[in-house]
Write an enzyme that holds these catalytic residues in place. Sequence first.
Site, mmCIF file in Angstrom:
data_model
loop_
_atom_site.group_PDB
_atom_site.id
_atom_site.type_symbol
_atom_site.label_atom_id
_atom_site.label_comp_id
_atom_site.label_asym_id
_atom_site.label_seq_id
_atom_site.Cartn_x
_atom_site.Cartn_y
_atom_site.Cartn_z
ATOM 1 N NE ARG A 28 32.438 22.310 150.239
ATOM 2 C CZ ARG A 28 31.639 21.464 150.909
ATOM 3 N NH1 ARG A 28 30.853 20.633 150.259
ATOM 4 N NH2 ARG A 28 31.613 21.451 152.235
ATOM 5 N NE ARG A 124 20.579 15.632 158.271
ATOM 6 C CZ ARG A 124 21.517 15.474 157.350
ATOM 7 N NH1 ARG A 124 21.181 15.332 156.089
ATOM 8 N NH2 ARG A 124 22.781 15.444 157.697
ATOM 9 C CG ASP A 317 29.265 11.371 154.594
ATOM 10 O OD1 ASP A 317 28.622 11.642 155.627
ATOM 11 O OD2 ASP A 317 29.511 12.220 153.717
ATOM 12 C CE LYS A 344 27.011 13.015 159.301
ATOM 13 N NZ LYS A 344 27.483 14.280 158.761
HETATM 14 C C1 S3P Z 1 29.458 17.433 153.877
HETATM 15 C C2 S3P Z 1 29.830 17.392 155.201
HETATM 16 C C3 S3P Z 1 29.464 16.285 156.094
HETATM 17 C C4 S3P Z 1 28.993 15.053 155.336
HETATM 18 C C5 S3P Z 1 28.033 15.391 154.219
HETATM 19 C C6 S3P Z 1 28.688 16.348 153.240
HETATM 20 C C7 S3P Z 1 29.865 18.590 153.063
HETATM 21 O O1 S3P Z 1 28.406 16.708 156.931
HETATM 22 O O2 S3P Z 1 28.375 14.135 156.215
HETATM 23 O O3 S3P Z 1 27.629 14.229 153.527
HETATM 24 O O4 S3P Z 1 29.787 18.517 151.821
HETATM 25 O O5 S3P Z 1 30.295 19.602 153.642
HETATM 26 P P1 S3P Z 1 28.674 17.424 158.362
HETATM 27 O O6 S3P Z 1 29.242 18.764 158.108
HETATM 28 O O7 S3P Z 1 27.308 17.505 158.995
HETATM 29 O O8 S3P Z 1 29.604 16.491 159.088
#
Ligand code: S3P
Length: 434
Positions: A28, A124, A317, A344
């Site tokens: 971000r 994915r 995670d 995942k």
């Molecule tokens: C993340 C959101 C999660 C997480 C990923 C990082 C993020 O995924 O598993 O490692 O930075 O917004 P999901 O939005 O698919 O749950």
Amino acid sequence: MIINYLVQPGGRFSGEITVPGDKSISHRSVIFGALCDGVTEVSGLLQGMDVLATIHAFREMGVFIDGPDGGHLVIHGNGLRGLSAPHGSLDLGNSGTSMRLLTGLLSAQQFDSTLVGDESLSKRPMMRVIKPLSAMGATINASANGTPPVQISGGSQISSQAFKLEIASAQVKSALLLAGLYADSPISVTEPVKTRDHTERMLADMGCEIETADLTIRLHPPSMLQAKAINVPADISSAAFFMVGASIARDSKLLIKNVGINPTRTGVIEILQLMGANINLLNPRQSTGEPVADIEVCSGDLQGIQIPESLVASAIDEFPVLMIAAACAKGQTVVTGARELRVKESDRIASMVTGLKVLGIDAKELEDGMIVEGGQIQGGEVESYDDHRISMAFAMAGLASQAPIKINDCRNVATSFPGFDQLAVQAGLNLEVV
Ligand code: S3P
């Protein structure tokens, strides 16, 4: 080159360690820094492959970025409307976060773009972002089964919507908020449960009007974002491997410094504490809009539990390594309400249950979770399924195993945790890269 881990049984964790920067906040920082007016200085950035893929993508879109060097990155923002068309497709490697968030951002640009990824990312699901973005007016195509490559047509006018999300996903929420920056009036997104809120915090810090009431986030499209210095805390998801390691290894006492403890991410601490782990948060403080603390972990006698479904999203995670804790606990641990684990970097329910069985632990798949009976971990050879968190979870199992554990194909650890092997050895794990 193929990288495998060979872990000798035993060892204890002691001393002080610092794990790399938070992956979600690092992505971000790059994305929002690129969209700001002004220069964003980032420190503590995760220099993992996933974040490097995001940096590369913005360079391809004309953003001048200095670094990263020792976690330091300088982003010369182009402003909300200053990105330019990339020459070819943008390769996002293994990074689901880059692909989902950039799909949101690029669906509101004036130019066309194509997003591609590695073998795992190419499997994915992308319809979870494509469907709501299309409802906002975006034009996006994926392969017939809804997976990358993702082709985005530029020039769409994004119109406001009130979304009610069915899956708990910070990536989907963030993709919609990114597109919403360009909407004709305020947009709102309602989540089924609260997920990580780094996007909301960072946008608010950069001057965007964004309100959260309960599970609903309302974003007012800003005219500009103001650059701010960003200090990325250490990643609680990386710290989690060491929290479990210090809990299951005898005579351990480990201090993990400067870890992000955003309440949308601390499920792993709450779950381990419910299991009886000895974890203390020391010196809690704030760092650029995010709470951080030092985490002290000592060995503990873990008990199996039914993991409350309300904690699943905030530990999403960490389930691979939590299942190593479950294997070392007394009694049964049950996970339900965690179907997302199947999509995942690998199907983490199948990956963990298969590997635990190889190591002599009684484990069973449920459609939306798993059941693990605590027992004595034996030695053996397990597969990582190209998934960084599966590799690191099974590495920690060596602290409580009776014989060596070999983990195959650990190359992808570099996506989120460069230097994991050296740090694990420094803390006390008998790990060798072979
Ligand atoms: C993340 C959101 C999660 C997480 C990923 C990082 C993020 O995924 O598993 O490692 O930075 O917004 P999901 O939005 O698919 O749950």
